[in-house]
Design a protein around this motif. Structure first.
Motif, PDB file in Angstrom:
ATOM      1  N   SER A 116       0.850  -1.191   0.000  1.00 21.62           N
ATOM      2  CA  SER A 116       0.000   0.000   0.000  1.00 21.62           C
ATOM      3  C   SER A 116       0.883   1.238   0.000  1.00 21.62           C
ATOM      4  O   SER A 116       2.089   1.162   0.234  1.00 21.62           O
ATOM      5  N   TYR A 124      -3.876   3.662  -0.273  1.00 21.25           N
ATOM      6  CA  TYR A 124      -4.229   3.014  -1.527  1.00 21.25           C
ATOM      7  C   TYR A 124      -3.453   1.714  -1.672  1.00 21.25           C
ATOM      8  O   TYR A 124      -2.281   1.636  -1.281  1.00 21.25           O
ATOM      9  N   PRO A 125      -4.080   0.678  -2.242  1.00 21.17           N
ATOM     10  CA  PRO A 125      -3.327  -0.563  -2.490  1.00 21.17           C
ATOM     11  C   PRO A 125      -2.366  -0.370  -3.649  1.00 21.17           C
ATOM     12  O   PRO A 125      -2.668   0.329  -4.620  1.00 21.17           O
TER      13      PRO A 125
END
Length: 602
Positions: free
Chosen positions: A103, A112-113
């Motif tokens: 992430s 966010y991944p």
């Protein structure tokens, strides 16, 4: 333990990080310190402004070019930026371009991944269990597949239980050491496979921030005389005697003299860039990783120049550098504005905040709550914000919370529930009365910070002018080694410490600062109610519980006067007008957070 980047000042003064950081002392011109809204900057990057994560730039052909950037003067330290001596803002700016995680933080602190490396999903709440899947094509720059073995090794590095019987002496000299307790069994899955699960001993609201990918297990295994499978087996069996050579290599094997890079054979990378060259005292150049499995970096080379803040604007004007991350001062902003259309200036909110923290050590004058109240009454917070911050951020306000920021939606709700505004206005007469009642007129208050620092010196000057009138004797105790080992802060030779913490969206990071006996509770503050509130917050996955306990914690910290928040730091960076996709970020990753997307306009 989740942690954030250590500050510029710590890196400058001691070249070391605060181990077990939950928050890093941070923020541009910070004190213990050094370090983002989705404002765009740099050439045609404005199209990205609506995105807080990394933009999809489509298929990229890597430009055969070099972009020069500076984030400060300190020398590069090591390929391994995860030890207490290498975990600094400056070193991280470089090594974070070389290593992939599951992430990343976007511009506003949203997580966010990293889909290039793989994916993750929560498969159970009780017990908390997460499944990770590594992308099939994910590999190290030497061609070795990235597998579960690498995640098992990342767990080992952060596992204080892998030692020779004493948690006082970690086998791996890591800045993060509690993952062995948080996830007792470690990653479960075939060592050479691409899928694993982790089961948490307790609910962890920050589970997505845990680090499950660090350095190449196959390199460590080979350098310690084992196969990768043997290394994984020894880790899982807790055989510390078999792991000593591996730990010795991880601790020291990548350390080299300035200007000498480690052999490429032992320093493969999992990210978009790898080490290219190093000129001691001048720069480090990263080159594109030709075997990177994710989106190709936009520019072939990134050169990190080691420049003092005072010389950055001139270097940008001379085109010696293309992107700068200077201390955000009024003078620096004016200099940049004078360059007109030749540069793009990135400004915005940050998750870094200035504060005055009291020393609660036995015998210190500030253990007296009434004296803390008197000091809070005479600190001219509004004047400090008006004179030193508003010229950089016209919307800046005095900050009245610690766990939320003025630009966040829940800020006013938290403040309304925890603080009645009693220290908003300077009250010299009220402070005088307290000092007289306490027979404490003339009490010396040494305010320590990492010097030289123009803005901090101005803050102390404003406080002295006001609080001396109330009857205190304010002493500017700023020094270059204030936050260094055996420095004044370490020795407890201060009444008030002036610095900043750099946040990154973590839910539980404050526990490491305010709970009894925690590593970043420098002033030795202790309140059982605060401890209990943090335990409740940190062991729940319910946002409603987090909100309730945050309000409770904030009120207790105000009632006790743990310290005095002052303001959220304004962010400031700049780039040549021809450099695209340079974007401001509120997080501690600073301007280089998406450097692999920077490119020079044709």
């Amino acid at each position: 333990m989740r942690f954030q980047r250590v500050s510029k000042a710590v890196a400058v003064g001691a070249a070391l990080a605060l181990a077990l950081s939950a928050c890093a002392p941070g923020g541009g011109d910070t004190g213990a310190d050094a370090s983002k809204d989705a404002n765009a900057g740099g050439g045609n990057g404005s199209a990205e402004a609506a995105n807080s994560g990394k933009a999809d730039l489509g298929d990229i052909t890597t430009a055969d070019d070099t972009i020069n950037v500076t984030v400060g003067a300190p020398e590069f330290i090591s390929y391994n930026g995860f030890t207490p001596n290498t975990y600094s803002t400056y070193n991280s700016a470089i090594v974070d371009r070389m290593f992939a995680g599951f992430s990343y933080f976007g511009t506003d602190g949203t997580l966010y991944p990293n889909e290039a490396l793989g994916s993750y999903e929560k498969v159970s709440d009780d017990p908390l269990t997460i499944k990770y899947t590594i992308a099939e094509d994910a590999k190290w720059s030497d061609g070795t597949p990235i597998t579960v073995a690498d995640s098992v090794f990342a767990w080992a590095v952060q596992n204080l239980n892998l030692n020779e019987g004493s948690k006082e002496k970690p086998l791996f000299n890591s800045v993060s050491v509690d993952l062995g307790d948080t996830v007792p069994e470690g990653p479960q899955g075939d060592w050479d496979g691409k899928e694993f699960t982790v089961e948490f001993a307790e609910p962890d609201p920050d589970w997505a921030l845990q680090t499950w990918m660090l350095h190449p297990a196959h390199v460590v295994a080979e350098e310690s005389g084992m196969s990768t499978e043997e290394l994984v087996s020894a880790i899982r069996a807790g055989e510390s005697d078999k792991l000593k050579k591996a730990a010795d290599f991880w601790n020291e094997g990548w350390m080299t003299d300035p200007g000498k890079l480690p052999d490429e054979k032992i320093s493969p990378v999992s990210g978009p860039y790898k080490l290219g060259s190093w000129k001691a005292g001048e720069s480090v150049t990263l080159v594109a990783n030709e075997n990177y499995y994710g989106p190709a970096p936009a520019t072939k080379e990134l050169t990190f120049r080691f420049l003092e803040d005072a010389s950055m604007v001139q270097a940008l004007q001379n085109k010696d550098v293309d992107v700068i991350n200077p201390q955000p001062t009024v003078d620096t902003l004016a200099q940049l504005e004078n360059l007109g259309d030749a540069v793009a200036i990135q400004k915005g909110d940050t998750l870094t905040w200035e504060h005055l923290d009291f020393n609660f050590a036995e015998g210190n004058a500030m253990t007296n709550l009434e004296l803390r109240k008197a000091f809070a009454m005479c600190v001219p917070r509004q004047q400090i914000v008006d004179n030193l911050v508003k010229p950089l951020n016209p919307d800046a306000i005095v900050m009245n919370a610690r766990e939320v920021f003025p630009f966040q939606d829940n800020y006013q709700e938290v403040v309304d529930a925890s603080y009645d505004g009693r220290y908003d206005e300077v009250d010299i007469e009220g402070a005088k009365k307290i000092l007289e009642e306490q027979d404490a007129v003339g009490t010396e208050v040494r305010i320590g910070y990492s010097a030289p620092n123009e803005r901090r010196a101005n803050e102390v000057s404003a406080i002295k002018s006001s609080c001396d009138e109330a009857g205190f004797k304010i002493v500017d105790s700023g020094s270059a080694d204030f936050f260094s080992p055996n420095g004044a802060q370490d020795r407890g030779d201060y009444e008030v410490a002036l610095f900043a913490w750099a946040g990154s969206g973590q839910i539980t990071s404050g526990q490491n600062i305010y709970a009894t006996g925690k590593p970043q509770n420098f002033g030795q503050y202790s309140n059982p109610e605060v401890d209990a509130a943090w335990e409740t917050l940190a062991s729940s996955l319910d946002p409603a519980v987090h909100a309730e306990q945050t309000k409770k914690i904030e009120k207790l910290l105000w009632d006790d006067l743990f310290g005095i928040p002052v303001f959220a730091h304004p962010g400031l960076s700049a780039s040549g007008a021809d450099i695209q996709n340079v974007r401001h970020t509120a997080t501690q990753d600073q301007i280089v957070w998406n450097a692999e997307q920077w490119v020079r306009a044709e």
